[in-house]
Design a protein around this motif. Sequence first.
Motif, PDB file in Angstrom:
ATOM      1  N   UNK A 294       0.825  -1.211   0.000  1.00  0.00           N
ATOM      2  CA  UNK A 294       0.000   0.000   0.000  1.00  0.00           C
ATOM      3  C   UNK A 294       0.858   1.260   0.000  1.00  0.00           C
ATOM      4  N   UNK A 295       1.962   1.241   0.716  1.00  0.00           N
ATOM      5  CA  UNK A 295       2.839   2.413   0.729  1.00  0.00           C
ATOM      6  C   UNK A 295       3.356   2.712  -0.670  1.00  0.00           C
ATOM      7  N   UNK A 296       3.652   1.677  -1.443  1.00  0.00           N
ATOM      8  CA  UNK A 296       4.134   1.866  -2.810  1.00  0.00           C
ATOM      9  C   UNK A 296       3.015   2.337  -3.735  1.00  0.00           C
ATOM     10  N   UNK A 297       1.826   1.774  -3.557  1.00  0.00           N
ATOM     11  CA  UNK A 297       0.685   2.176  -4.394  1.00  0.00           C
ATOM     12  C   UNK A 297       0.415   3.665  -4.253  1.00  0.00           C
ATOM     13  N   UNK A 298       0.331   4.156  -3.021  1.00  0.00           N
ATOM     14  CA  UNK A 298      -0.038   5.553  -2.794  1.00  0.00           C
ATOM     15  C   UNK A 298       1.136   6.512  -3.002  1.00  0.00           C
ATOM     16  N   UNK A 299       2.353   5.987  -3.021  1.00  0.00           N
ATOM     17  CA  UNK A 299       3.520   6.815  -3.337  1.00  0.00           C
ATOM     18  C   UNK A 299       3.737   6.908  -4.845  1.00  0.00           C
ATOM     19  N   UNK A 300       2.939   6.166  -5.623  1.00  0.00           N
ATOM     20  CA  UNK A 300       3.078   6.198  -7.074  1.00  0.00           C
ATOM     21  C   UNK A 300       4.219   5.354  -7.596  1.00  0.00           C
ATOM     22  N   UNK A 301       4.728   4.436  -6.765  1.00  0.00           N
ATOM     23  CA  UNK A 301       5.814   3.569  -7.208  1.00  0.00           C
ATOM     24  C   UNK A 301       5.264   2.389  -8.008  1.00  0.00           C
ATOM     25  N   UNK A 302       6.148   1.715  -8.711  1.00  0.00           N
ATOM     26  CA  UNK A 302       5.737   0.617  -9.566  1.00  0.00           C
ATOM     27  C   UNK A 302       5.341  -0.594  -8.726  1.00  0.00           C
ATOM     28  N   UNK A 303       4.141  -1.123  -8.962  1.00  0.00           N
ATOM     29  CA  UNK A 303       3.663  -2.320  -8.274  1.00  0.00           C
ATOM     30  C   UNK A 303       3.002  -3.242  -9.298  1.00  0.00           C
ATOM     31  N   UNK A 304       2.749  -4.478  -8.899  1.00  0.00           N
ATOM     32  CA  UNK A 304       2.237  -5.472  -9.842  1.00  0.00           C
ATOM     33  C   UNK A 304       0.816  -5.193 -10.306  1.00  0.00           C
ATOM     34  N   UNK A 305       0.068  -4.365  -9.571  1.00  0.00           N
ATOM     35  CA  UNK A 305      -1.310  -4.055  -9.977  1.00  0.00           C
ATOM     36  C   UNK A 305      -1.399  -2.864 -10.922  1.00  0.00           C
ATOM     37  N   UNK A 306      -0.265  -2.417 -11.475  1.00  0.00           N
ATOM     38  CA  UNK A 306      -0.301  -1.287 -12.407  1.00  0.00           C
ATOM     39  C   UNK A 306      -1.074  -1.599 -13.682  1.00  0.00           C
ATOM     40  N   UNK A 307      -1.368  -2.872 -13.920  1.00  0.00           N
ATOM     41  CA  UNK A 307      -2.185  -3.209 -15.096  1.00  0.00           C
ATOM     42  C   UNK A 307      -3.600  -2.629 -14.987  1.00  0.00           C
ATOM     43  N   UNK A 308      -3.963  -2.155 -13.786  1.00  0.00           N
ATOM     44  CA  UNK A 308      -5.284  -1.555 -13.585  1.00  0.00           C
ATOM     45  C   UNK A 308      -5.321  -0.066 -13.943  1.00  0.00           C
ATOM     46  N   UNK A 309      -4.186   0.509 -14.295  1.00  0.00           N
ATOM     47  CA  UNK A 309      -4.142   1.941 -14.617  1.00  0.00           C
ATOM     48  C   UNK A 309      -5.122   2.344 -15.714  1.00  0.00           C
ATOM     49  N   UNK A 310      -5.241   1.576 -16.810  1.00  0.00           N
ATOM     50  CA  UNK A 310      -6.223   1.958 -17.839  1.00  0.00           C
ATOM     51  C   UNK A 310      -7.648   2.050 -17.298  1.00  0.00           C
ATOM     52  N   UNK A 311      -8.019   1.130 -16.396  1.00  0.00           N
ATOM     53  CA  UNK A 311      -9.349   1.179 -15.786  1.00  0.00           C
ATOM     54  C   UNK A 311      -9.507   2.446 -14.963  1.00  0.00           C
ATOM     55  N   UNK A 312      -8.511   2.762 -14.159  1.00  0.00           N
ATOM     56  CA  UNK A 312      -8.571   3.961 -13.313  1.00  0.00           C
ATOM     57  C   UNK A 312      -8.609   5.227 -14.162  1.00  0.00           C
ATOM     58  N   UNK A 313      -7.789   5.274 -15.212  1.00  0.00           N
ATOM     59  CA  UNK A 313      -7.787   6.444 -16.088  1.00  0.00           C
ATOM     60  C   UNK A 313      -9.124   6.610 -16.796  1.00  0.00           C
ATOM     61  N   UNK A 314      -9.751   5.478 -17.127  1.00  0.00           N
ATOM     62  CA  UNK A 314     -11.079   5.541 -17.747  1.00  0.00           C
ATOM     63  C   UNK A 314     -12.108   6.115 -16.789  1.00  0.00           C
ATOM     64  N   UNK A 315     -12.020   5.740 -15.520  1.00  0.00           N
ATOM     65  CA  UNK A 315     -12.930   6.282 -14.507  1.00  0.00           C
ATOM     66  C   UNK A 315     -12.732   7.792 -14.374  1.00  0.00           C
ATOM     67  N   UNK A 316     -11.480   8.221 -14.328  1.00  0.00           N
ATOM     68  CA  UNK A 316     -11.191   9.651 -14.186  1.00  0.00           C
ATOM     69  C   UNK A 316     -11.664  10.428 -15.421  1.00  0.00           C
TER      70      UNK A 316
END
Length: 572
Positions: free
Chosen positions: A26-48
């Motif tokens: 979680x510390x890496x996710x919220x710090x914007x560091x690379x994590x294995x769940x980055x494949x979800x970025x397109x979904x998040x960008x679509x929501x935004x």
Amino acid sequence: MNTELLGIIATYLLTVILAIPLGIYLSKVFAGEKVWTDFLKPLENGIFKLSGINSKEQMNWKQHMKALLTINLVWLVYGFFVLLQQDKLPLNPDGNPGMTPDLAFNTIISFVVNCNLQHYSGESGVSYLTQHFVLMFLQFVSAATGIAAAVVFFKAFRDKTTTALGNFWDFFVKSITRLLLPLSVLVAVVLAFNGTPTSYEGKDQFISLQGDTVHVSRGPAAGFIAIKHLGTNGGGWFGANSAHPLENPSYLSNMVEMISQVIIPIAMVIAFGYFIRRKKLAWMIFGVMTIGMFLLLLPTLSSELGGNPAIAKMGVSQTTGAMEGKEVRFGPTASAYWSTVTTIISTGSVNSMHDSGMPLTGLWQLLGMMINSFYGGCGVGVLNYFIYLIIAVFISGLMVGRTPEFLGHKVEAREVKIAALITLLSPFLILAGTAIAAYVFTNHSGAAWAVQPKTWLNNPGFHGFSEMLYEMTSSNANNGSGFEGLGDNNVFWNVSTGFVLLLGRFLPIIGPVAIAGLLGAKKFIPESAGTLKTDTMTFSLMTFAVILVLNALSYFPALALGPLAEYFTLFK
């Protein structure tokens, strides 16, 4: 050591083992560091993009709080009208009626603020549509709200001096996509394979061994129950909550649900240390919280395993402990552990009836909610602990004759005043609310607006006072559990606890975030030989002493009138 004790020891150890890597993640996710769940970025960008939100825009603490309060108001209005009209909407195979305005008012506030205080019975009070598209939805977003607020707090101390505290919507969406939703799917699958219903069919019926026709509620419960625990929400799909055999079918599901409700609160403490690069501080905070948890758990175990002297006088053997209100599948040991963690972390789910616990068990449950910072809820546990920490910094600074400092920022009058107001808020809401309830019960037995308060209590006397005290305490702590001997579905309790729920949720979020934002904007002062270090065992003990003293001074008289008086009466 018997197998029941081994069961709760294994449950706690598994929780900590899983929470540590989750916190680092979680510390890496919220710090914007690379994590294995980055494949979800397109979904998040679509929501935004769909929402018209620029997730890269930096906010100060005031903008964060404006966004938080605005979206929560939208959910409150939306849910209120659905609850009123649910009988006219689809996905209601059992024909459950719409709620009265006062009950809808209480219910929607309760779920928006992550409390899930239920003045209705789950399976008969709401439809499938309401369960999923209002209540389960709110269990996701209310938990994400608390986590996002905590990350704003984290950001204030990551850099030396800053007013740029990230973007609320970015933290909020990632809390769901990267944490709550994946874990909920995993837990829901485990529950479904253990027998928890997952269909949209209405009630089933069967013939019991006595020859009676029994109607059994069903529904898509597994997903709802998963997020109820992971989000420290606590609302039950069924009225009996996790004491219901379909909501908690086996000892395995019992362990999974206990781990689920504790894992994120512990992980957020670990994430705090890694995020601000102060790992030792996080472990000191974790240590204080853990000591506090065990100081509540051990006497609870002793109380429940010791049995009930009133039943012993009847010649009934109690070799297994006090079994009143317990599920035989779990027994008093697992029930005592559950009752402790569910009250210290503001989940409020139950696998036994708290109202049937021994008097001292009720005392420790109440005290856990009154302190409300031993792990605490999703995100807000860290925020609640921070208030005690600031008070400890202030007192320690006075003792050594230095200007109080926290992580290189001077703690001045404005921050201390905010901390003091938040510290006084909980005792005021709990004690004033209980006093008003006791007055109404005593003096307004026939008032229509009170709905015959003489019928509120099935157990008048000391235990009846404890029932009213518990209801107000649970509401203020955003817990949601209850001493269900109290008749609470009436205008007085629905409205009074509704306002306590709102104040007890949002002011303790706004206060710590405001303090963090104010401190983060101040000039950074490098540590020197005279700096009061906050990551030492000495300061941790000081913080623990502040927690004990403040809560003892605030609540001892009320606890003496309720559970303590009942205990001495029972054992006289």
